[in-house]
Design a protein around this motif. Structure first.
Motif, PDB file in Angstrom:
ATOM      1  N   LEU A  68       3.976  -6.611   5.662  1.00 47.05           N
ATOM      2  CA  LEU A  68       5.732  -6.516   5.293  1.00 47.05           C
ATOM      3  C   LEU A  68       5.704  -5.991   3.883  1.00 47.05           C
ATOM      4  O   LEU A  68       5.262  -6.738   2.992  1.00 47.05           O
ATOM      5  N   HIS A  69       6.394  -4.731   3.612  1.00 46.73           N
ATOM      6  CA  HIS A  69       6.114  -4.188   2.471  1.00 46.73           C
ATOM      7  C   HIS A  69       7.881  -3.909   1.898  1.00 46.73           C
ATOM      8  O   HIS A  69       8.661  -3.325   2.552  1.00 46.73           O
ATOM      9  N   ASP A  76       7.165   2.730  -5.143  1.00 46.17           N
ATOM     10  CA  ASP A  76       6.593   3.622  -4.085  1.00 46.17           C
ATOM     11  C   ASP A  76       6.745   5.208  -4.255  1.00 46.17           C
ATOM     12  O   ASP A  76       6.050   5.850  -3.687  1.00 46.17           O
ATOM     13  N   VAL A  77       8.011   5.459  -4.956  1.00 51.98           N
ATOM     14  CA  VAL A  77       8.280   6.928  -4.857  1.00 51.98           C
ATOM     15  C   VAL A  77       7.754   7.499  -6.286  1.00 51.98           C
ATOM     16  O   VAL A  77       7.264   8.762  -6.281  1.00 51.98           O
ATOM     17  N   CYS A  83       4.635  -2.352 -11.833  1.00 55.26           N
ATOM     18  CA  CYS A  83       4.241  -3.120 -10.693  1.00 55.26           C
ATOM     19  C   CYS A  83       3.030  -2.866 -10.070  1.00 55.26           C
ATOM     20  O   CYS A  83       2.727  -1.757 -10.438  1.00 55.26           O
ATOM     21  N   ASP A  84       2.971  -3.320  -8.729  1.00 54.61           N
ATOM     22  CA  ASP A  84       1.449  -2.932  -7.933  1.00 54.61           C
ATOM     23  C   ASP A  84       2.037  -2.331  -6.459  1.00 54.61           C
ATOM     24  O   ASP A  84       1.214  -2.176  -5.500  1.00 54.61           O
ATOM     25  N   CYS A  85       3.344  -2.171  -6.492  1.00 60.79           N
ATOM     26  CA  CYS A  85       3.976  -1.928  -5.002  1.00 60.79           C
ATOM     27  C   CYS A  85       3.376  -0.715  -4.435  1.00 60.79           C
ATOM     28  O   CYS A  85       3.126  -0.586  -3.256  1.00 60.79           O
ATOM     29  N   GLU A  91      -2.309   1.436  -0.003  1.00 58.59           N
ATOM     30  CA  GLU A  91      -3.604   0.796   0.801  1.00 58.59           C
ATOM     31  C   GLU A  91      -3.223   0.312   2.064  1.00 58.59           C
ATOM     32  O   GLU A  91      -4.143   0.474   3.087  1.00 58.59           O
ATOM     33  N   ALA A  92      -1.903  -0.144   2.340  1.00 62.13           N
ATOM     34  CA  ALA A  92      -1.557  -0.625   3.767  1.00 62.13           C
ATOM     35  C   ALA A  92      -1.624   0.303   4.728  1.00 62.13           C
ATOM     36  O   ALA A  92      -2.036   0.017   5.971  1.00 62.13           O
ATOM     37  N   THR A  93      -1.163   1.509   4.612  1.00 65.45           N
ATOM     38  CA  THR A  93      -1.107   2.848   5.112  1.00 65.45           C
ATOM     39  C   THR A  93      -2.446   3.127   5.839  1.00 65.45           C
ATOM     40  O   THR A  93      -2.826   3.351   6.889  1.00 65.45           O
TER      41      THR A  93
END
Length: 218
Positions: A68-69, A76-77, A83-85, A91-93
């Motif tokens: 859940l992101h 992200d963009v 942050c570490d988002c 990493e998640a993908t």
């Protein structure tokens, strides 16, 4: 690290069903590879937002790994180091590529929105941490509601998962919404010069499973 979570006797009784609106295969870059993910949209989500699921692999595992992101435009963009988002998303993908699910949730700034998040940044630059800044702006520490995520998983035919997260609240909310969290798998620690205080605050205020020794000054 893996942690099991109990299931309530009647979980998810107040979470309505939603329906898949559309799905389309989209090539994406993950871990140095080009992968095809099914991007799935939904109708009937409880919060009315345009959340998105990315389903990887030819078929899902019986108990798939799920991330859940929450949307983070700055990280992200634009690659923000506050942050570490962004690193967590990449990493998640990579980790989900062989049969997992990424739920990309439109919950900027732990649910307070982009403009309010940037207002919180101003307060952080005056000495508050990320949670203290939210409170100064009259928001809760975390405004996110994961019932829509539970709806999305059910619409995809998933009712039991391994959850990729350091945040215990995600597992607790999903369990309360009728999704069985078989275990919780920690993400990496993405520490940089600009996000140390942010990561420490997540541990101290929200109980994220990150050993403070991992982020302590050298």
């Amino acid at each position: 690290m893996a942690t099991a979570f109990p299931v309530d006797e009647n979980p998810g009784s107040d979470v309505p069903r939603c329906e898949i609106r559309a799905e389309v295969p989209v090539p994406i870059e993950a871990g140095g590879r080009t992968l095809t993910a099914r991007m799935v949209t939904f109708s009937g989500l409880v919060d009315g937002r345009e959340h998105l699921a990315l389903v990887f692999g030819e078929e899902l595992a019986p108990v798939p790994l799920v991330r859940l992101h929450s949307e983070c435009l700055t990280g992200d963009v634009f690659g923000s180091g506050r942050c570490d988002c962004g690193p967590q998303l990449r990493e998640a993908t990579d980790r989900l590529a062989d049969g997992g699910v990424l739920l990309y949730l439109r919950q900027e700034g732990r649910g307070i929105g982009l403009y309010n998040k940037l207002d919180a940044y101003v307060l952080q630059d005056q000495g508050l941490d990320t949670f203290e800044a939210n409170r100064r702006l009259s928001f809760a520490d975390d405004e996110r509601d994961y019932r829509a995520a539970a709806q999305m998983l059910r619409a995809l035919g998933v009712d039991g998962i391994r959850l990729l997260t350091n945040n215990p609240d995600k597992a607790a909310q999903l369990t309360a919404s009728g999704i069985e969290v078989h275990d919780s798998v920690s993400t990496g620690v993405f520490l940089g010069a600009g996000n140390r205080r942010y990561i420490e605050a997540k541990v101290l205020h929200a109980g994220h499973r990150i050993a403070l020794t991992e982020v302590a000054p050298a």
